[in-house]
Design a protein around this motif. Structure first.
Motif, short mmCIF file in Angstrom:
data_model
loop_
_atom_site.label_atom_id
_atom_site.label_comp_id
_atom_site.label_asym_id
_atom_site.label_seq_id
_atom_site.Cartn_x
_atom_site.Cartn_y
_atom_site.Cartn_z
N VAL A 1 0.85 -1.19 0.00
CA VAL A 1 0.00 0.00 0.00
C VAL A 1 0.89 1.24 0.00
O VAL A 1 1.83 1.35 0.79
CB VAL A 1 -0.92 0.03 1.23
N TYR B 1 -4.87 6.32 -2.45
CA TYR B 1 -4.41 4.99 -2.05
C TYR B 1 -4.13 4.16 -3.31
O TYR B 1 -4.99 4.03 -4.18
CB TYR B 1 -5.47 4.28 -1.21
N ILE C 1 -2.93 0.28 -4.18
CA ILE C 1 -2.70 -1.05 -3.62
C ILE C 1 -2.32 -2.00 -4.75
O ILE C 1 -3.00 -2.09 -5.76
CB ILE C 1 -3.95 -1.56 -2.89
#
Length: 653
Positions: free
Chosen positions: A348, A401, A403
């Protein structure tokens, strides 16, 4: 005679025990944890003599210590609260002094930085003004870094104290378990080892100052000790050992838990179970004021960098190029749980992208086997990463974010968007010519126009950065009086006209109705035309080819100082910092007041406990005289008995 002699002897022995007990009280009057003792005296029974029952003397039935469990527990609770508040107050006062310092605080550095922006805006062609702006920016970054370093130093000190407290708690737990075992072996139905009971109570008092404990009676005069919500510390003669470890998701944080007997397993306990005592005060400080101050300071730093960069990249530097990031982008701290499945390759990354939506909260990112869920820790709000796998980063509360990799169930990540922001704030630009004070577009209304129509200087927004939207050639807008429209907008660009806050979109190539003063935008370019243009009057929009003396973007950068950039457009950088200073100051003042009140509570509880268990030297002095007289009187009884016996012998001779 032998009866009278026996009676005198028993009184002599009883008085002697009373003298010893009183003397022991007097000599231990200043011994911490000592409970006064009293010799309990009773008769030894009577014997029937035909005419009635005649006493046979006295005996000491017990040496009792005066101990009230309710008062002792009340005192321990008051002392635990006092120790907690003292520990909290000692830590928060350091942050309060740091943030409120009028010379070393953040406010002067922020003011100097924006003063530098204003000076450079006033003299955009001045190399000296631009260099001064860079110097002020570097000083501001250094101030953020220094304040963050001091907060980190305080946090490190808290970690050290937590480790020390845990070691002390373990030591007391071991000692209490050992003395429990000794007391159990020495306790009889008639008597208990008073000195060991006092010693154990004093250990409990000292332990309670480290962490608030609950004490319950056990078998054979032993005590069981728990803390928190019933976590055992001592059960009979068995101690439970605590241990400290580094948090798997935050290497800067010490956690506490149980250590297995062989030392190979560590079971972490939540911070919330450690209440009262020094440890409870430290936990409350660390999880409250400490984290909030560090995150709030970072929020100001991250918001400043993000908002300033967002405006700076919309400007034009002295080389004619679009601006670049003025500050280096802020990367959020991401901690990965080391207990994740070895098969997991999930990763992440989080980058601050929106100053307005950014919060001072931490976030937990968890994979449930199907989805990644982002939980805002301040209020528990959950946002799902959708879609996953991702095609583009997902922005949550101003943080993008990203990921990647293959996750495993129960993968867990801690994201702290602002925690390290202050320490990592740095200036990206070193060349003064790269400071983008000019606007990248230029507008004009030719003097040959017959009407009085005027066009504003124009600005650009973030859409201008989209590839293909940058203006590379001049567009000429022509007003047609017959149709009341403007034409000549760049091909392929939809045009949005906003009148009184209501936007209307006109497809590319469509003539645009003219409205006096309406805001017109296309491809990230914004401007307005007002007045009454004549038929075929023209207005030009093109690249800024001579922007050395232009400071339109500089004015927008300077305006960020007073603009409500933070907290969803409700606070400026200065007011947000002031809110943080006010929060810490209020907490520090509350701690001072509560600490004073706790001192008074401890005094009251001590007075109540000492009224029962404490040694009163005046009372003991009186007892000393009483037992002395009893001793002398008993001796006189024995003397009389001896004389009577001698008389009997003389009669017989």
């Amino acid at each position: 005679m032998s009866s009278l002699l026996s009676i005198g002897k028993s009184g002599l022995l009883a008085a002697q025990v009373g003298l010893s007990t009183t003397g022991n009280n007097i000599t231990n009057a200043n011994t911490p944890g000592y409970n006064r003792q009293v010799a309990i005296q009773g008769d030894t029974g009577t014997q029937y003599q035909g005419f009635g029952y005649v006493g046979s003397g006295t005996e000491i039935q017990a040496v009792r210590r005066y101990y009230d469990n309710f008062l002792a527990t009340s005192l321990r609770n008051a002392e635990a609260n006092q120790a907690s508040l003292d520990a909290y107050n000692g830590q928060i006062s350091q942050i309060d002094n740091l943030l409120a310092d009028p010379t070393a605080g953040l406010s002067p550095a922020l003011q100097d930085f924006f003063s530098g922006v204003q000076d450079a805006t006033a003299s955009p062609a001045s190399a000296a003004a631009r260099q001064s702006l860079l110097s002020n920016a570097q000083s501001l970054a250094s101030r953020f870094q220094a304040m963050s370093a001091r907060l980190t130093e305080i946090s490190s000190g808290v970690n050290t104290t937590i480790v020390s407290n845990v070691n002390e708690i373990n030591s007391y737990a071991t000692q209490i378990a050992s003395i429990n075992n000794t007391i159990a072996g020495l306790t009889t139905d008639q008597a208990a080892p008073n000195d060991l009971l006092d010693k154990r109570d004093q250990m409990l008092t000292e332990l309670n100052k480290l962490v608030k404990v609950t004490v319950t009676p056990g078998d054979n005069n032993m005590l069981n000790v728990q803390f928190g919500t019933g976590q055992p510390l001592v059960v009979g003669n068995k101690p439970f050992q605590l241990a400290t470890s580094t948090s798997p998701t935050d290497v800067s944080r010490v956690t506490i838990g149980y250590q297995s007997t062989n030392g190979t397993a560590f079971s972490e306990l939540p911070d919330s179970v450690f209440t009262g005592g020094q440890l409870g005060g430290l936990m409350e400080f660390r999880d409250g004021a400490m984290d909030k101050a560090q995150n709030a300071l970072g929020q100001v730093a991250a918001s400043l960098a993000t908002a300033f960069n967002a405006q700076h990249v919309l400007g034009q530097d002295q080389n004619g190029d679009l601006g670049t990031n003025f500050f280096n982008p802020i990367q959020a701290y991401v901690g990965t749980n080391s207990h994740n499945s070895p098969a997991s390759t999930a990763s992440v990354t989080a980058t601050v992208t929106d100053a307005s939506a950014l919060t001072a909260s931490d976030y937990s990112v968890d994979f449930d086997g199907t989805n990644f869920n982002v939980t805002r820790k301040s209020d528990g709000k959950v946002t799902q990463i959708n879609p996953f796998p991702q095609t583009t980063p997902q922005v949550i509360d101003g943080v993008a974010y990203s990921i990647s990799g293959t996750p495993a169930t129960k993968d867990n990540f801690l994201v702290r968007p602002t925690y390290n922001a202050a320490s990592s704030l740095s200036v990206a630009i070193t060349d003064t010519t790269k400071i983008a004070l000019a606007a990248p577009i230029s507008t004009a209304a030719p003097t040959a126009n017959a009407g009085n129509g005027k066009i504003t200087a124009g600005t650009v927004d973030a859409n201008y950065l989209t590839p293909g939207n940058q203006i590379t050639s001049t567009s000429t807008l022509t007003f047609d009086k017959a149709s009341g429209t403007l034409s000549g907008f760049p091909a392929g660009q939809d045009v949005t006209v906003t009148v009184n806050g209501a936007p209307t979109v006109y497809p590319a190539g469509t003539p645009v109705p003219y409205t006096d003063g309406a805001n017109i935008s296309f491809g990230g370019v914004n401007f307005a035309i007002s007045g009454t243009p004549a038929d075929q009057d023209t207005f030009t929009i093109g690249p800024n080819t001579s922007g050395v003396g232009d400071s339109r973007n500089g004015a927008l950068l300077a305006g960020l100082q007073t603009k409500n950039v933070m907290n969803n457009g409700t606070a400026t950088f200065q007011t947000s910092y002031a809110q943080m200073v006010n929060f810490v100051g209020t907490k520090a003042r509350e701690a001072q007041i509560s600490s004073t009140a706790a001192d008074a509570s401890v005094k009251q509880a001590t007075d109540a406990q000492q009224s029962v268990s404490g040694v009163n030297l005046d009372e003991e002095a009186a007892n000393l005289l009483r037992y002395q007289q009893a001793y002398q009187a008993s001796g006189k009884v024995m003397q009389v008995a001896s004389q009577l016996f001698d008389t009997l012998l003389s009669i017989g001779s």
